[in-house]
Structures are given as C-alpha cells and as structure tokens.
Enzyme design. Structure first.
Site, PDB file in Angstrom:
ATOM      1  N   HIS A   1       3.294   6.357  -5.296  1.00 49.60           N
ATOM      2  CA  HIS A   1       4.551   6.691  -5.965  1.00 49.60           C
ATOM      3  C   HIS A   1       4.415   7.873  -6.921  1.00 49.60           C
ATOM      4  O   HIS A   1       5.415   8.467  -7.322  1.00 49.60           O
ATOM      5  CB  HIS A   1       5.142   5.464  -6.684  1.00 49.60           C
TER       6      HIS A   1
ATOM      7  N   ASP B   1       0.802   1.263  -1.994  1.00 49.88           N
ATOM      8  CA  ASP B   1       1.054   2.184  -3.101  1.00 49.88           C
ATOM      9  C   ASP B   1      -0.190   3.013  -3.424  1.00 49.88           C
ATOM     10  O   ASP B   1      -0.532   3.212  -4.594  1.00 49.88           O
ATOM     11  CB  ASP B   1       1.538   1.444  -4.344  1.00 49.88           C
TER      12      ASP B   1
ATOM     13  N   GLY C   1       2.657   7.068 -17.007  1.00 53.72           N
ATOM     14  CA  GLY C   1       1.638   8.109 -16.980  1.00 53.72           C
ATOM     15  C   GLY C   1       0.277   7.573 -16.594  1.00 53.72           C
ATOM     16  O   GLY C   1      -0.609   8.330 -16.202  1.00 53.72           O
ATOM     17  N   ASN C   2       0.088   6.245 -16.700  1.00 50.38           N
ATOM     18  CA  ASN C   2      -1.173   5.622 -16.296  1.00 50.38           C
ATOM     19  C   ASN C   2      -1.264   5.394 -14.791  1.00 50.38           C
ATOM     20  O   ASN C   2      -2.337   5.062 -14.275  1.00 50.38           O
ATOM     21  CB  ASN C   2      -1.369   4.268 -16.980  1.00 50.38           C
ATOM     22  N   SER C   3      -0.154   5.542 -14.079  1.00 51.73           N
ATOM     23  CA  SER C   3      -0.146   5.278 -12.643  1.00 51.73           C
ATOM     24  C   SER C   3      -1.253   6.030 -11.924  1.00 51.73           C
ATOM     25  O   SER C   3      -1.407   7.244 -12.089  1.00 51.73           O
ATOM     26  CB  SER C   3       1.193   5.694 -12.027  1.00 51.73           C
TER      27      SER C   3
ATOM     28  N   LEU D   1       2.336  -8.766  11.487  1.00 51.90           N
ATOM     29  CA  LEU D   1       2.478 -10.164  11.876  1.00 51.90           C
ATOM     30  C   LEU D   1       3.770 -10.764  11.339  1.00 51.90           C
ATOM     31  O   LEU D   1       4.300 -11.713  11.916  1.00 51.90           O
ATOM     32  CB  LEU D   1       1.269 -10.955  11.379  1.00 51.90           C
ATOM     33  N   GLY D   2       4.257 -10.220  10.233  1.00 51.58           N
ATOM     34  CA  GLY D   2       5.528 -10.701   9.699  1.00 51.58           C
ATOM     35  C   GLY D   2       5.408 -11.933   8.825  1.00 51.58           C
ATOM     36  O   GLY D   2       6.245 -12.844   8.903  1.00 51.58           O
TER      37      GLY D   2
END
Length: 397
Positions: A117, A147, A223-225, A283-284
């Site tokens: 992201h 992510d 900002g740590n992402s 696989l769902g």
C-alpha cells in the site's frame, strides 16, 4: 469503544493543481534540511539481556539500532489519482500527491521490502538512505493479498546494509519488539515495546485475510508502513503494516500495531522477484492455526488449519469442506469452532494456516488437490479443483 484498522502510510494532502502539502509541515523531509533521529524507549527491554552482542554482553536497543538502522530507507511515492465528478463536465481530472513510508534492504543487490500500500498507484518511487543519498527505485513486484512489495535500486555507489530476516514462527507474547521507521516523516525513529499477541488476523488492501500477524505495543504511526519489526537478536520478524485507531476520528496509534509475519514475506519473495506478482491457487477458505495455544478447546487434532469460513461456490465449498459455526473467544480474539481441520494438502503436511496458504499458493489454478481433514474426530479426504485467486476477496458468509 469501537476501533478501526488503519494502514500506516503517510499521505500528503492532494490539491487540484497537482501541488502537495505534507501533513508534517514543520520538518524538511526533502533531504536538504537537518533531520534529528528520534529514539523513543518507553520501557526497558528486559528480553534483550538474553541476546548476545559481540562483546558477550546483551544487545541493547541502541546496539540493534546501530546495526539495523543503516538498512532502513525512507520511501516517497508520487501518487496520481484520476477522479470524475458531475462538476468536471464528464472529464476525468488528475490529482497528484505523495505517500511516504518505510522499507528495508534485504540483499546487496538493491532489493528493498516494504508494504504494497506504500507504493500502490505510484507513478514514481524514490528511496533515501541514512547518508541522505536519494535514488530512484522501481517496483519489482507487489502483492495486495499480503500487502507486500519489492523495490529495486541500482546498487552501484551505494553502501547497502541488508537486514537479517528471522522467523516469526517462534515469536511469543512478551518477547521484546523494536520498530524502526519514518513516522510523520521523522526519519529512522526507533520505538520499543513487546509482542502483545500472535496469530492475529488483519485485512489486506484487497480484503483478503493476512493470517498470523504479530501485534505489538511498540509505537507505530503513519509513515511506519513497510518498516521492520525486529526481535531481541536484531533480526526482522515482521513488516509493520497497520495500527488500530480510536473512535474519535484521529489517525494516531492507541498502542496497538500489527505486522505482517516475516515468514509470509519469505514465502512469496521468490515469486515477486521472478514474475512481479504472486499467482495463487485459490481454495476459498480462511483458517486459523491449530497448536498448543488452542489445547483448552479440546479440538479433534493437535495441529492443522481450522477452517473459519468457506466462500460460497468456491473450490472448498464445491469439495464439501465445512467451516465452523460456533463462535468462541480466545485471548480476546474471536474463533469459529466446529469446522474441518485441514492436516494435509497432497503430500504436504499442514501444521499451521501459513502452511496451508503456502501449499495452496504453490499450486496452480486448475490443479486438483487432495485435501486431508479431520471432521468430528474422523479423518476424511476430499478433492478440490483450485481456482485463480480473485483480485478482491469475495464477501464471506
């Protein structure tokens, strides 16, 4: 009080003329001004005394910072958003902004790991190192379902300091945790805390579930992402991704942060390097790990993946795999009981939900797989035909 989960990327304000005003206006984050490293240590890291430093003494937070901080980078992503409204006379308009986040070097070839992201929708990406050197980066690959994203920089002329990747499987509640990142543009800020919980489930940008996430009280903010969550030996155990926020509408941390487990990253990095994406069999289902932490629930198996939900019409549903229908609380986490426990996919033993995810991801869409499961104390085998994982998670029942 109701809380929500927030990705911890720092977004600048978006203005119609393409100008962006940073949220943190008091700090020169362009690299030309003076930046002060901030070290926040709210409590002593008792567990660090168990780690061995080069002089035989225990590693301190400062020791780990000196070793790992040079490999942590400041990411800037130029974002272009196309919008359309009735006031635009039907013509699409472009809005420009900047997202800033964190990443860390994982090899000498210039590969950097971060959150997907952070660079989603980016037209241009740059990274800045500890010595203020700022270079362009390309997006080598990204995977919205975990992510995670890989960036690539030209290593020529750079003093790269790769971080050592550890394992998240052995992490326990109470273990020391260290985060290094760029909250609110404050470069290479170190914060400390502990692992507050393990095996959390968080939601990826495409609404699929990320299993076995680590929860920490080490302060994490926008900002740590994409920054590293580090253990007492200085090894990366997770990638900081989300925070829980209070119900008062602000985006500041309330002491509950979440990191994607590093074992999840290690499983998909080869695919991202090879093809830029992760082609997953599907696989769902969603599942929870069965281990000794669930022993008080008297489950009919001591290991495996306990099915939590089954997507209607998906491969698992067509194969007759069943989800739980009894909700229980375990360490403040809801868990569905009564469902099948998957213990094997083909010839691969399944001991955790990560094992299940990896086994399904290693297969190709269209593959037929034999699923061994435990239901009501009996072992059964069913056959499922895997589908292609959709771009967005279907709504679960």
């Amino acid at each position: 009080m109701q809380r929500s989960l927030l990705p911890v990327v720092l977004l600048s304000a978006v203005l119609g003329a393409g100008a962006a005003v940073a949220i943190v206006g008091v700090l020169d984050v362009g690299g030309g001004g003076k930046t002060t490293t901030t070290v926040v240590q709210p409590a002593p890291l008792a567990g660090l005394s168990n780690a061995s430093g080069s002089d035989g003494a225990g590693l301190t937070a400062g020791d780990i910072y000196k070793r790992d901080a040079p490999g942590v980078v400041f990411i800037r992503a130029q974002i272009v958003q196309r919008t359309q409204s009735p006031f635009d006379f039907g013509l699409p308009q472009e809005q420009h902004g900047e997202a800033t986040g964190t990443g860390f070097v994982i090899d000498k070839d210039g590969t950097i790991l971060t959150n997907a992201h952070v660079v989603s929708g980016a037209s241009r990406v740059s990274v800045q190192f500890q010595d203020k050197q700022r270079v362009s980066a390309s997006v080598l690959g990204k995977d919205a379902s975990s992510d995670l994203a890989l960036l690539k920089v030209d290593p020529k002329g750079l003093q790269l300091s790769p971080l050592t990747l550890g394992s998240s499987k052995s992490v326990q509640v109470g273990d020391p945790a260290i985060a290094i990142g760029n909250p609110f543009g404050l470069e290479r800020t170190l914060t400390t805390g502990v692992i507050s919980a393990v095996k959390r489930t968080i939601t990826a940008p495409n609404k699929f579930q990320i299993e076995d996430a680590l929860q920490t009280d080490a302060p994490i903010n926008p900002g740590n992402s994409g920054g590293p969550l580090i253990d007492a030996t200085g090894k990366v155990i997770g990638i900081n991704s989300q925070i829980a926020t209070g119900a008062n509408g602000n985006d500041t941390s309330v002491g509950i942060g979440f990191a994607v487990p590093i074992d999840t990253a290690k499983a998909i990095i080869p695919q991202l390097e090879k093809s830029g994406r992760v082609d997953r069999g599907y696989l769902g289902i969603s599942a929870a790990t069965v281990d000794k932490s669930l022993k008080d629930l008297n489950l009919p198996a001591t290991h495996g993946a306990l099915v939590q939900s089954v997507t209607p019409g998906g491969p698992a549903d067509k194969a007759g795999i069943r989800a739980g229908n009894i909700t229980a609380q375990l360490d403040a986490q809801a868990i569905q009981l009564g469902g099948d426990i998957i213990t094997r996919i083909g010839s691969t033993d399944i001991r955790t939900s990560d094992d299940l995810t990896a086994a399904v991801a290693d297969a190709k869409p269209g593959d037929k797989v034999r699923v061994t499961l435990v239901r009501a104390g009996k072992t059964l085998t069913v056959e499922a035909t895997l589908a292609q994982q959709p771009a967005q998670a279907p709504n679960q029942p």
